[in-house]
Design a protein around this motif. Structure first.
Motif, PDB file in Angstrom:
ATOM      1  N   ASP A  37     153.183  -3.793 -40.612  1.00 38.29           N
ATOM      2  CA  ASP A  37     154.255  -4.335 -39.391  1.00 38.29           C
ATOM      3  C   ASP A  37     153.483  -4.258 -38.097  1.00 38.29           C
ATOM      4  OD1 ASP A  37     154.513  -1.561 -38.933  1.00 38.29           O
ATOM      5  OD2 ASP A  37     156.838  -1.515 -39.338  1.00 38.29           O
ATOM      6  N   GLN A  38     152.603  -3.355 -37.954  1.00 37.13           N
ATOM      7  CA  GLN A  38     151.832  -3.291 -36.489  1.00 37.13           C
ATOM      8  C   GLN A  38     150.264  -3.973 -36.619  1.00 37.13           C
ATOM      9  OE1 GLN A  38     152.466   0.706 -34.963  1.00 37.13           O
ATOM     10  NE2 GLN A  38     154.245   0.790 -36.381  1.00 37.13           N
ATOM     11  N   VAL A  48     155.644  -4.878 -47.076  1.00 39.99           N
ATOM     12  CA  VAL A  48     155.306  -4.787 -45.688  1.00 39.99           C
ATOM     13  C   VAL A  48     155.591  -3.048 -45.311  1.00 39.99           C
ATOM     14  CG1 VAL A  48     155.714  -5.150 -43.165  1.00 39.99           C
ATOM     15  CG2 VAL A  48     155.999  -7.124 -44.872  1.00 39.99           C
ATOM     16  N   ASP A 104     148.166 -10.867 -39.394  1.00 38.05           N
ATOM     17  CA  ASP A 104     149.815 -10.802 -39.470  1.00 38.05           C
ATOM     18  C   ASP A 104     150.217 -11.169 -41.007  1.00 38.05           C
ATOM     19  OD1 ASP A 104     152.640 -11.566 -39.165  1.00 38.05           O
ATOM     20  OD2 ASP A 104     152.420 -12.430 -37.454  1.00 38.05           O
ATOM     21  N   HIS A 105     151.060 -10.040 -41.339  1.00 42.15           N
ATOM     22  CA  HIS A 105     151.718 -10.161 -42.693  1.00 42.15           C
ATOM     23  C   HIS A 105     152.139 -11.416 -43.192  1.00 42.15           C
ATOM     24  CE1 HIS A 105     155.821  -9.387 -41.683  1.00 42.15           C
ATOM     25  NE2 HIS A 105     155.515  -8.807 -40.906  1.00 42.15           N
ATOM     26  N   GLU A 153     154.657   0.219 -43.052  1.00 42.56           N
ATOM     27  CA  GLU A 153     154.491   0.478 -41.462  1.00 42.56           C
ATOM     28  C   GLU A 153     153.173   1.056 -41.042  1.00 42.56           C
ATOM     29  OE1 GLU A 153     156.922   3.845 -38.566  1.00 42.56           O
ATOM     30  OE2 GLU A 153     157.522   3.582 -40.592  1.00 42.56           O
TER      31      GLU A 153
END
Length: 240
Positions: free
Chosen positions: A192-193, A215, A198-199, A217
């Motif tokens: 997510d970061q 997804v 970008d997922h 963290e």
């Protein structure tokens, strides 16, 4: 120690299943040193391709297809129990190609292919590394060595830069027109970061086989720390 240069250690005969892990671009198998050797009774088996670490004198592969051609023959004696393949970013692509070769040659299929922080093969190549100068890539190598817990000495940065540049050029050349659909399920892992991939760009993995998305963290490099949620996902994906 392993008799094969492709492994840092000989895969155990005591494991119920194996997870073969390909190293991230610019790195060798030791990048998985923070990962446990076993997740339950699933053994983590880092793979060491030519051109890096203890194999730095060997010529690196210039295509993911050529790497997969040889890797499946290396892995074949160890496919006598359930197994999976894991790759993050650039190494997810040769992981996919290895699964393709296993299917084409009638060898055992993975129980699951895990692809982390990488778009589907037919959507690439993708990523800011592809347009970087050597100086910019050297900065990334410096960051990566620190992330791995090492000291970025000039000689180490220079050697790692050569490996990373070779991996980047290999990535640029890889763009299959049509994906081969795999018989094994795929788990596509995003972060997510993640500033690199970008997922939300990973959706086309469904063209490559039955795909589950998750997804996790953290930023791009967090996978190297063996976060609990990643380890749980890998174990669950290889547990009947």
């Amino acid at each position: 120690m392993s008799a094969s240069p492709w492994f840092l250690r000989e895969p155990s005969q005591e494991s119920a299943a194996r997870l073969f892990c390909l190293p991230y671009s610019g790195c060798g198998a030791s990048m998985y040193r923070k990962w446990p050797r076993f997740l339950g009774d699933v053994e983590i088996v880092p793979v060491q391709p030519p051109g890096r670490e203890n194999r730095f004198r060997e010529e690196p592969y210039k295509s993911y297809e050529a790497l997969a051609d040889d890797l499946v023959e290396v892995l074949l004696p160890y496919l006598d129990r359930p197994f999976g393949l894991f790759g993050h970013c650039g190494s997810a692509l040769p992981g996919y190609e290895t699964a393709v070769r296993l299917q084409e040659r009638g060898y055992p299929a993975p129980a699951r292919l895990f692809v982390s922080s990488q778009i589907a093969p037919h959507d690439g190549p993708h990523g800011r590394f592809l347009e970087m100068t050597d100086a910019e890539l050297a900065d990334e190598v410096h960051t990566l060595i620190v992330e791995l817990g090492g000291k970025p000495r000039p000689d180490l940065v220079e050697l790692s830069l050569e490996i990373l540049r070779a991996d980047v050029e290999t990535n640029k050349r890889y763009h299959p027109a049509e994906p081969v659909r795999l018989p094994c399920p795929i788990t596509a892992l995003g972060w997510d970061q993640d500033a690199e991939v970008d997922h939300r760009l990973m959706g086309s993995w469904t063209d490559c086989g039955e795909t589950t998305f998750r997804v996790l963290e953290g930023p791009h490099y967090r996978f190297m720390e063996a976060p609990t949620e990643l380890m749980d996902t890998l174990l669950a994906g290889l547990t009947p």
